[in-house]
Design an enzyme around this catalytic site. Structure first.
Site, PDB file in Angstrom:
ATOM      1  N   GLY A 158      17.456  23.079  15.355  1.00 52.69           N
ATOM      2  CA  GLY A 158      18.586  23.975  15.563  1.00 52.69           C
ATOM      3  C   GLY A 158      19.464  23.735  16.767  1.00 52.69           C
ATOM      4  O   GLY A 158      20.580  24.240  16.827  1.00 52.69           O
ATOM      5  N   HIS A 159      19.007  22.962  17.769  1.00 50.14           N
ATOM      6  CA  HIS A 159      19.708  23.037  19.066  1.00 50.14           C
ATOM      7  C   HIS A 159      21.078  22.369  19.085  1.00 50.14           C
ATOM      8  O   HIS A 159      21.832  22.551  20.043  1.00 50.14           O
ATOM      9  CB  HIS A 159      18.810  22.499  20.187  1.00 50.14           C
ATOM     10  CG  HIS A 159      18.622  21.012  20.190  1.00 50.14           C
ATOM     11  ND1 HIS A 159      18.460  20.298  21.352  1.00 50.14           N
ATOM     12  CD2 HIS A 159      18.555  20.104  19.187  1.00 50.14           C
ATOM     13  CE1 HIS A 159      18.307  19.025  21.072  1.00 50.14           C
ATOM     14  NE2 HIS A 159      18.339  18.875  19.758  1.00 50.14           N
ATOM     15  N   HIS A 160      21.440  21.600  18.046  1.00 56.02           N
ATOM     16  CA  HIS A 160      22.788  21.033  17.983  1.00 56.02           C
ATOM     17  C   HIS A 160      23.789  21.969  17.296  1.00 56.02           C
ATOM     18  O   HIS A 160      25.006  21.740  17.384  1.00 56.02           O
ATOM     19  CB  HIS A 160      22.786  19.695  17.242  1.00 56.02           C
ATOM     20  CG  HIS A 160      22.105  18.590  17.981  1.00 56.02           C
ATOM     21  ND1 HIS A 160      22.387  18.290  19.292  1.00 56.02           N
ATOM     22  CD2 HIS A 160      21.137  17.711  17.588  1.00 56.02           C
ATOM     23  CE1 HIS A 160      21.632  17.274  19.682  1.00 56.02           C
ATOM     24  NE2 HIS A 160      20.860  16.907  18.667  1.00 56.02           N
ATOM     25  N   ALA A 161      23.314  22.976  16.587  1.00 55.18           N
ATOM     26  CA  ALA A 161      24.210  23.865  15.848  1.00 55.18           C
ATOM     27  C   ALA A 161      25.013  24.724  16.826  1.00 55.18           C
ATOM     28  O   ALA A 161      24.450  25.519  17.574  1.00 55.18           O
ATOM     29  CB  ALA A 161      23.411  24.747  14.892  1.00 55.18           C
ATOM     30  N   ASN A 212      23.618  20.650  22.762  1.00 58.47           N
ATOM     31  CA  ASN A 212      24.994  21.111  22.959  1.00 58.47           C
ATOM     32  C   ASN A 212      25.225  22.497  22.373  1.00 58.47           C
ATOM     33  O   ASN A 212      25.939  23.332  22.945  1.00 58.47           O
ATOM     34  CB  ASN A 212      25.966  20.114  22.318  1.00 58.47           C
ATOM     35  CG  ASN A 212      25.647  19.860  20.848  1.00 58.47           C
ATOM     36  OD1 ASN A 212      24.580  19.339  20.519  1.00 58.47           O
ATOM     37  ND2 ASN A 212      26.561  20.209  19.952  1.00 58.47           N
TER      38      ASN A 212
END
Length: 704
Positions: free
Chosen positions: A197-200, A241
């Site tokens: 999930g951490h790029h969403a 991001n």
């Protein structure tokens, strides 16, 4: 959908107008004044006809566990239709889960049911347009999948019919893992979920990610529980991001990322993950980026960053909950990350983070694409959250590029955090060939003390590895082969009590520091009674980078080896007919291993087993019934008054397993043996005269 209403409150988003940033960056509490106004608010609607919300960790199994695990096989349905496959494959979580089952870790944890994220929850971070795009995937026709393939490839995504379900379960699973900890139902949890999930970002899905699992979960926690200050530590090899963007102006969430950057040329590319990207507005200083300039970073580099940047800032921030965005693509063997972090490295980082926020810790899986690496790393992290200790690491020094990066980050972050000292992070010339470690100096001091004060001699060891790791750490009195009674004492190193020049920098004031040797009074008593003494310190010397052993044994194996070696070659060959075993702290574990491995000879000659446990776990022998019966009649265990064994939940029969249990009104482990010594003397004397005498002597004693 019915499943949306099963486990959570019915919620509605109510945006709150943003207040202007405070003129002061940080208040006394560690948060800027007015910081909670940056948290989007939503409240439970009154709906009498709806069923009452269930706790996030129902069903709770087993009932005595404090650790939770999230997993759902339906998250494996999201898969690529490409004949070449895709790195973000279902096997990532399947392999991890099979390994957790095989190691019996699942039997020690409560299973937390995953459920789909609610729209109201997702909208706390994401736009409605993004929600609609993810929801629409499940309704696409085969032709629409073909037509959209190029669009999703540009976003580094693939989609399938099950993408919507898997993405919603992944996000909802992390929410449930966080709520279980935030509500106090569990102490720590691990969400084995995918897709990551951490790029969403708030407005866009990208980089294998559809919903930002950790960001949404943090917002839900802030609204449904009293917890407001959250640390998100992202050790995925790529910059998160999406997570930073979600909290870039929010001082209630501290986001720290360690990642490959390479001048902004490594995915997700651009300057947003650079060291000068520190947040904006009221959130300035609450985004911390540690951007590696090259591939190949390993344990030494990550631990150096933790010690100099991550932990000082985290302790100053004082979070109420820690969430790890646990991507394992910086692991050794991962071709996408091309870094060298070992399972032991991940274990040490988890261990350090577990000391924050009162132990409230959530681990949420992100990236990691080598199936062997991700599985071994996940197992190492799970062992830590289940209460294990991290494996020993060799002596190591951060490389020049890492040291330089950490120093530059310290220069930037010292503008916002008093605990960060650029001077303490300055790269230094290598002086390892000229240096002596403080533990080695203190061991030599103890060896000299035992020699000069008690005429004790160094015991020679057979085998190059034992000699290298434990030389000068096994001492005996010169009468070891002459006395009728021998005390075999197994312990680890004493404590170095130091005065710090600064609690932030941890610089030591050497003139106000001293060694605490808990065994001095006990050694004096042994000598006064006329017993002989065999003393082994199990704190090993570190392996140098030029160690000669191609496959060195684990430290646990070496500790077992040296204890059994001393038993077989010294204790059993001396003339003593009466043996007293004494264990202290971590040494008690290896004392019990000795009893298990040498049960017959131990029962024949040992008259008293004394353990001064401290706060370490305690266990009875594992072997046959006759050994356990013998142990109960010959055992004395001193425990601090706040040891977990004194919990009201401990059953009486579990207490009886350990024989004579003595509750000591002392919480500091280093002082415990001093407080317990009078009771130890009484017990040993009574044991030497008969078991019944020991039980009678101990029955009315309470040490204060």
């Amino acid at each position: 959908m019915d499943e949306d209403r099963m486990n959570v409150d019915t919620l509605v988003v109510q945006p709150v107008p943003q207040h202007p940033p405070s003129s002061s960056l940080q208040s006394d509490s560690g948060l800027p004044s007015g910081s909670t106004s940056h948290i989007p608010m939503y409240h439970a609607l009154e709906a009498p006809a709806s069923p009452a919300p269930r706790a996030s960790s129902v069903p709770l199994h087993p009932s005595d566990a404090t650790i939770g695990l999230v997993y759902d096989t339906k998250m494996a349905l999201h898969c690529s239709m490409s004949p070449e496959g895709h790195p973000e494959a279902p096997e990532r979580i399947v392999r991890i889960w099979k390994a957790l089952v095989a190691h019996h870790y699942t039997a020690k944890a409560k299973m937390i049911p995953a459920r789909q994220v609610l729209k109201q929850e997702a909208l706390l971070v994401h736009s409605e347009d993004l929600w609609d795009k993810v929801e629409a995937i499940q309704h696409m026709s085969p032709q629409e999948f073909v037509d959209s393939e190029r669009y999703y490839e540009q976003l580094s995504l693939y989609i399938s019919k099950a993408t919507t379900l898997s993405a919603r379960l992944s996000c909802g699973g992390v929410i449930e893992a966080c709520l279980a900890v935030a509500r106090g139902e569990l102490k720590k949890t691990f969400a084995v979920v995918r897709p990551p999930g951490h790029h969403a970002e708030p407005e866009e899905h990208m980089g294998f990610c559809f919903f930002n699992n950790v960001a949404v979960a943090a917002r839900v926690v802030q609204q449904l529980t009293p917890i407001k200050k959250i640390l998100i530590l992202d050790w995925d090899v790529h910059h998160g991001n999406g997570t930073q963007r979600a909290f870039n102006d929010d001082p209630s969430v501290l986001y720290i990322s360690i990642h490959r950057y390479e001048r902004g040329e490594f995915y997700p590319c651009g300057p947003f993950g650079g060291l000068q990207s520190c947040g904006e507005g009221a959130g300035l200083g609450y985004s911390v980026n540690i951007p590696w300039p090259e591939k190949g970073m390993g344990d030494a580099d990550y631990i150096h960053a933790f010690q100099k940047i991550v932990m000082p800032i985290a302790m100053e921030f004082a979070p109420e909950l820690v969430i790890i965005s646990a991507g394992f693509d910086a692991a050794e063997g991962d071709d996408l990350g091309e870094c060298l972090v070992t399972p032991a490295g991940y274990a040490h980082m988890t261990y350090m983070l577990g000391g924050l926020a009162g132990g409230r810790l959530v681990v949420a899986l992100e990236g990691g694409y080598n199936l062997d690496s991700i599985t071994k790393s996940a197992l190492a992290v799970t062992e830590i959250i289940l209460g294990g200790a991290p494996a020993e690491m060799r002596s190591m020094v951060a490389n020049e590029a890492a040291a330089e990066t950490v120093w530059l980050v310290a220069m930037e972050q010292s503008k916002y955090w008093k605990s960060v000292s650029p001077k303490a992070c300055e790269p230094q010339e290598d002086a390892s060939s000229l240096a002596f470690s403080v533990p080695e100096i203190l061991k030599l001091h103890r060896q000299y003390y035992l020699y000069s004060k008690h005429d004790m001699m160094q015991v020679p060891l057979v085998g190059a590895e034992l000699e290298q790791r434990f030389s000068a750490q096994v001492m005996c009195t010169p009468d070891i082969f002459q006395k009728d009674t021998l005390v075999f004492m197994i312990h680890e190193f004493g404590n170095l009590r130091v005065e710090l020049a600064s609690s932030a920098s941890c610089d030591v004031q050497l003139e106000r520091s001293y060694l605490i040797d808990f065994s001095k009074e006990l050694v004096h008593w042994v000598k006064t009674e006329g017993y002989s003494l065999l003393d082994v310190n199990l704190f090993p010397k570190p392996l140098g980078t030029d160690q000669p052993f191609p496959r060195p044994k684990s430290i646990n194996e070496l500790r077992k080896d040296i204890v059994t070696y001393l038993w077989d070659n010294y204790v059993q060959l001396c003339n003593a007919t009466t043996i007293i075993l004494i264990g202290h702290g971590p040494g008690c574990q290896y004392l019990m291993d000795l009893i298990d491995m040498r049960a017959t000879s131990v029962m024949k000659s040992v008259k008293a087993v004394v353990q001064v446990v401290g706060h370490w776990p305690i266990r009875p022998p594992k072997n046959a019934l006759d050994l356990r019966e013998w142990y109960r009649g010959n055992s004395f265990v001193a425990l601090p008054s706040n040891h977990q064994l004194w919990s009201p939940d401990t059953r009486a029969k579990d207490l009886k397993k350990h024989g004579n249990l003595q509750r000591i009104d002392e919480e500091q482990s280093v002082k415990l043996i001093i407080k317990a010594l009078p009771a130890i003397k009484v017990f040993v004397k009574a044991q030497l005269s008969g078991v019944n005498g020991a039980q009678n002597a101990m029955s009315n004693m309470h040490v204060t």
